[in-house]
Write an enzyme that holds these catalytic residues in place. Structure first.
Site, PDB file in Angstrom:
ATOM      1  N   SER A 159       0.856  -1.193   0.000  1.00  0.00           N
ATOM      2  CA  SER A 159       0.000   0.000   0.000  1.00  0.00           C
ATOM      3  C   SER A 159       0.885   1.233   0.000  1.00  0.00           C
ATOM      4  O   SER A 159       1.826   1.337   0.790  1.00  0.00           O
ATOM      5  CB  SER A 159      -0.878  -0.012   1.265  1.00  0.00           C
ATOM      6  OG  SER A 159      -1.534   1.226   1.425  1.00  0.00           O
ATOM      7  N   LYS A 160       0.594   2.163  -0.885  1.00  0.00           N
ATOM      8  CA  LYS A 160       1.332   3.437  -0.879  1.00  0.00           C
ATOM      9  C   LYS A 160       0.709   4.325   0.197  1.00  0.00           C
ATOM     10  O   LYS A 160       0.041   5.316  -0.095  1.00  0.00           O
ATOM     11  CB  LYS A 160       1.253   4.114  -2.246  1.00  0.00           C
ATOM     12  CG  LYS A 160       2.447   3.801  -3.139  1.00  0.00           C
ATOM     13  CD  LYS A 160       2.345   4.471  -4.489  1.00  0.00           C
ATOM     14  CE  LYS A 160       2.968   5.848  -4.520  1.00  0.00           C
ATOM     15  NZ  LYS A 160       4.435   5.865  -4.415  1.00  0.00           N
ATOM     16  N   THR A 161       0.929   3.903   1.430  1.00  0.00           N
ATOM     17  CA  THR A 161       0.337   4.586   2.578  1.00  0.00           C
ATOM     18  C   THR A 161       1.110   5.869   2.884  1.00  0.00           C
ATOM     19  O   THR A 161       2.343   5.854   2.941  1.00  0.00           O
ATOM     20  CB  THR A 161       0.410   3.662   3.815  1.00  0.00           C
ATOM     21  OG1 THR A 161      -0.248   2.436   3.494  1.00  0.00           O
ATOM     22  CG2 THR A 161      -0.254   4.285   5.023  1.00  0.00           C
ATOM     23  N   TYR A 165       5.745   6.667   4.349  1.00  0.00           N
ATOM     24  CA  TYR A 165       6.852   7.401   3.729  1.00  0.00           C
ATOM     25  C   TYR A 165       7.757   8.111   4.734  1.00  0.00           C
ATOM     26  O   TYR A 165       8.785   8.664   4.340  1.00  0.00           O
ATOM     27  CB  TYR A 165       6.318   8.348   2.634  1.00  0.00           C
ATOM     28  CG  TYR A 165       6.080   7.525   1.386  1.00  0.00           C
ATOM     29  CD1 TYR A 165       7.044   7.425   0.398  1.00  0.00           C
ATOM     30  CD2 TYR A 165       4.931   6.752   1.256  1.00  0.00           C
ATOM     31  CE1 TYR A 165       6.871   6.602  -0.700  1.00  0.00           C
ATOM     32  CE2 TYR A 165       4.744   5.922   0.162  1.00  0.00           C
ATOM     33  CZ  TYR A 165       5.717   5.852  -0.819  1.00  0.00           C
ATOM     34  OH  TYR A 165       5.545   5.016  -1.889  1.00  0.00           O
TER      35      TYR A 165
END
Ligand code: PPE
Length: 308
Positions: A159-161, A165
């Site tokens: 998931s590009k949560t 980052y």
């Protein structure tokens, strides 16, 4: 990298002026990081501007949200149409970078996220080479980070949560402050995972090798998948294999891939020169084919392009 403002940003189904695309300071995602985003590029082609692999990116955005249990109030088709509209109204005919974001807005405070309103925004602006033109041409200097990539059971790495980052930011700051261009992250098992915002490949004895995304706790890159197809079409075999830092030091060639970064040769890792220290023949062939494919110059990759 600085942002060049454009005219309109799509927010929850309507186009709003760039300056008015703001949100409340008590928005849930600002406090806890539960949200998801995408990075997409559009390129100028001989037949007008086109968005590269738009559907795959929007599907991954929905997948990221599924993992986080966020119900996105727009369908895949609606998100794709909205992205096309953003490029159109902003007249981004030379191409652009696009940033769709699903975030939880102002409603409730507390870690439980699912009672906050779900907001969706899509912005776009002209953006140059993420790791610099010099890096694209000559290669970048990489450093293995002292920060470990998320353990898969600590943060879902598919998931590009938004909050995920922070891990990338720590690694990026460390690498840049030490005088390098970008960081490579190892997973908890000390295997190569990915870079702060890119996947990576090495070339060894003519074979391309990339860490297997789910085992390596890396994002399943859409550029990575495109490179696999391009490499195969050029006659190179690709395999997904676990690798260690010495595999990078001893590679014949290495490069990283991502939407923002595109395809960037790796000149050195931890001050060990990779191969000849300048972009190798396989990297160059793949890089130039990728740049032609995204710009609509190779008919067989036309179905990767969503015409605006
Ligand atoms: N790994 C990570 C952690 C990642 O963020 C990206 C994309 C990739 C791999 C490559 O995925 P793909 O773009 O589908 O090939 N990173 C996005 C955000 C970068 C940023 O620094 O911000 C991007 O490239 O747009």
């Amino acid at each position: 990298m600085p942002i060049t403002p454009t005219k309109k940003i799509w927010m929850d189904g309507t186009l709003v002026d760039w300056e008015s695309a703001t949100t409340h300071v008590l928005s849930h995602t600002l406090h806890y990081g539960t949200g998801a985003f995408e990075g997409i590029r559009a390129y100028k082609t001989p037949n007008g501007v086109a968005i590269f692999r738009l559907r795959e990116h929007m599907q991954r955005l929905l997948n990221s949200c599924k993992i986080l249990m966020i119900d996105v109030p727009f369908t895949l088709d609606e998100l794709c149409d909205a992205a096309l509209e953003v490029v159109r109204v902003n007249e981004l005919n030379e191409g652009c970078y696009m940033r769709p974001l699903v975030y939880l807005g102002y409603g409730e405070m507390g870690i439980y996220p699912l009672s906050s309103p779900v907001n969706v925004a899509i912005a776009a602006w002209p953006w140059g080479a993420y790791l610099g033109d010099h890096g694209v041409e000559n290669g970048v200097r990489m450093k293995i980070s002292s920060w470990t990539r998320h353990a898969p059971n600590a943060m879902p790495t598919a998931s590009k949560t938004v909050g995920g980052y922070v891990n990338s930011s720590l690694a990026k700051v460390e690498a840049l402050k030490a005088g390098y261009d970008e960081a490579i992250m190892l997973g908890p098992d000390a295997r190569i995972s990915e870079c702060t915002g890119e996947n990576l490949f090495i070339v060894r004895d003519g074979l391309l090798i990339s860490p297997p995304p789910s085992e390596a706790g890396a994002l399943r890159g859409i550029t990575q998948a495109s490179i696999v197809k391009i490499a195969n079409d050029l006659g190179y075999q690709v395999s997904f294999e676990a690798m260690r830092r010495d595999d990078l030091y001893l590679a014949d060639e290495a490069f990283l891939t991502g939407t923002a970064a595109e395809v960037v040769p790796i000149a050195s890792v931890d001050d060990r020169v990779v191969g000849a220290g300048s972009p190798g023949p396989v990297t160059k062939a793949i890089q130039s084919t990728y740049f032609k494919a995204v710009r609509g110059e190779i008919p067989e990759y036309e179905d990767w392009l969503a015409r605006v």
